[in-house]
Scaffold this motif. Sequence first.
Motif, short mmCIF file in Angstrom:
data_model
loop_
_atom_site.label_atom_id
_atom_site.label_comp_id
_atom_site.label_asym_id
_atom_site.label_seq_id
_atom_site.Cartn_x
_atom_site.Cartn_y
_atom_site.Cartn_z
N ASN A 81 -0.03 -7.56 7.34
CA ASN A 81 0.34 -7.92 5.97
C ASN A 81 -0.86 -7.88 5.04
O ASN A 81 -0.72 -7.70 3.83
CB ASN A 81 0.97 -9.32 5.95
CG ASN A 81 1.55 -9.67 4.60
OD1 ASN A 81 2.20 -8.86 3.97
ND2 ASN A 81 1.32 -10.90 4.15
N THR A 99 -4.30 -10.08 0.60
CA THR A 99 -3.45 -10.71 -0.42
C THR A 99 -4.25 -11.53 -1.41
O THR A 99 -3.74 -11.90 -2.47
CB THR A 99 -2.41 -11.63 0.25
OG1 THR A 99 -3.11 -12.66 0.98
CG2 THR A 99 -1.53 -10.86 1.21
N GLN A 158 -5.42 -11.43 6.80
CA GLN A 158 -4.33 -11.31 5.83
C GLN A 158 -4.83 -11.51 4.41
O GLN A 158 -4.46 -10.76 3.50
CB GLN A 158 -3.23 -12.33 6.13
CG GLN A 158 -2.06 -12.23 5.15
CD GLN A 158 -0.92 -13.18 5.45
OE1 GLN A 158 -0.07 -13.45 4.61
NE2 GLN A 158 -0.88 -13.70 6.66
N GLU A 159 -5.67 -12.50 4.18
CA GLU A 159 -6.07 -12.82 2.81
C GLU A 159 -7.23 -11.98 2.31
O GLU A 159 -7.36 -11.75 1.10
CB GLU A 159 -6.40 -14.30 2.71
CG GLU A 159 -5.19 -15.19 2.99
CD GLU A 159 -5.35 -16.59 2.46
OE1 GLU A 159 -4.33 -17.25 2.22
OE2 GLU A 159 -6.50 -17.04 2.27
N LYS A 190 -3.51 -16.86 -1.09
CA LYS A 190 -2.23 -16.22 -1.40
C LYS A 190 -1.53 -15.66 -0.17
O LYS A 190 -0.54 -14.94 -0.30
CB LYS A 190 -2.43 -15.11 -2.43
CG LYS A 190 -2.92 -15.61 -3.78
CD LYS A 190 -3.05 -14.47 -4.77
CE LYS A 190 -3.52 -14.99 -6.14
NZ LYS A 190 -3.65 -13.88 -7.13
N GLY A 191 -2.04 -15.96 1.02
CA GLY A 191 -1.39 -15.49 2.23
C GLY A 191 -0.13 -16.28 2.53
O GLY A 191 0.09 -17.37 1.98
N THR A 192 0.70 -15.74 3.41
CA THR A 192 1.94 -16.40 3.81
C THR A 192 1.80 -16.89 5.25
O THR A 192 1.76 -16.08 6.18
CB THR A 192 3.14 -15.43 3.71
OG1 THR A 192 3.23 -14.94 2.37
CG2 THR A 192 4.43 -16.14 4.10
#
Length: 436
Positions: free
Chosen positions: A300, A306, A336-337, A310-312
Amino acid sequence: MSIRNRELLNLLLASIVASAAFASVSIVDTGLVTARWLGYVGVIFGLYLVAHVVARFTVPYADPTLLPLVGLLTALGLTVIYRLNPEDARRQAVWVAVGIGVLVATLIWLRYDYRVLERYKYLFGVSAVVLLLLPSLPGIGYRVNGVKLWVKLGPLQFQPGELAKIFLIIFLAGYLRDKRESLAQGRLKDLGPLLVIWGAAMLVLVQTSDLGSALLNFGIFLAMVYVATGRALYVGVGIALFLGGSAALYNALGRVQQRVTVWLHPWTDDRVYCTITGKLDFRQNCDSYQLVKSLYSVANGGYGGTGLGKGTFQSVDGTQLIPYLNTDFIYSAIAQELGLIGAAGLLLVIMVIVARGMRIALIAQDGFSKLLASGLVFGLALQTFIIVGGVLRVVPLTGITLPFISYGGSSIVSNFLMVGLLLLVSSRATAAADKR
């Protein structure tokens, strides 16, 4: 510009990067542009400034890049942990302060000659085995996720294996310096005490099911034997023993079989037996759940990520998607971030520390210093490879921490002790090289 002034300048640059990272997370968290993050950054920078001042007087010729790079890593780790769980970040900040205190104490205590440690090599070897044995003792040791790593004494809990790793390196450095010539000539009888201490440590690690640390210590052992003797034969024999032992453990321990199966086949199209629930389910929903979610997290992030904050990492109902994210899987959060670029940059920082550490080992004038520096640095490199390789499915997943990044007091404190020893070796080696 002097060496220590360069270190101070590097610390300032690291603090600027850390400030920008923490400010980004703070803005995303609150939705406001405030200066409250300056207090957190100021405290951490102040602690490193104290370490720098002590280094000026105790290790004036030490490498000027080690402390700033470590500061950058710990600041990034604190930022990501704060983004995941602010309360954990506050506890981690306390452990960073304790670790810097251990670093300072090490520099002051051994400022005249750290080689005094060599006199007590057998004591360090036996102490390492005792420390590794502590989690197996009833009443104080306890098991987490099937692994006996922890010791709990009242309100204090820690992983003695982190300190045991450094004690083993000191023992190996002292013993191999004495016996390296006879070992290089193939006199196997001198391997006796070495194998007794090392073998006891390995048996304890296997008994506690801490296979990640067993692999780490085995790798350090082989690397230091090769550095001491220069004989690839020992490495070949060690690898053969490792492969044989791995096959035996695979057949004997269901936990090892599970880890290998999850590594090779994390996804299934049909429902298989789930060791967690005892029912049939898709493996990606059971045994390999953490690994699969971690791989999705890395994917992702893409190239640019991201963005910090702001990562999930949680589902819509607030459930954490990746269990133990701030310890075993923190690299997947970073990937991810910050994306491929940021995750690769993190590894490059660690590679620079490893490269500078190997340079320290090369310029060191005595065998003990060479072996000590090379053992400490190789341990850092191998530990990073094991945990990052596990997260990326290059090697089977193990439960060790990412140095200076992951949440955990024992790991942070032992890593700062390692940095202190490297600074001591570096200062002595550089001073001796300048005199020649």
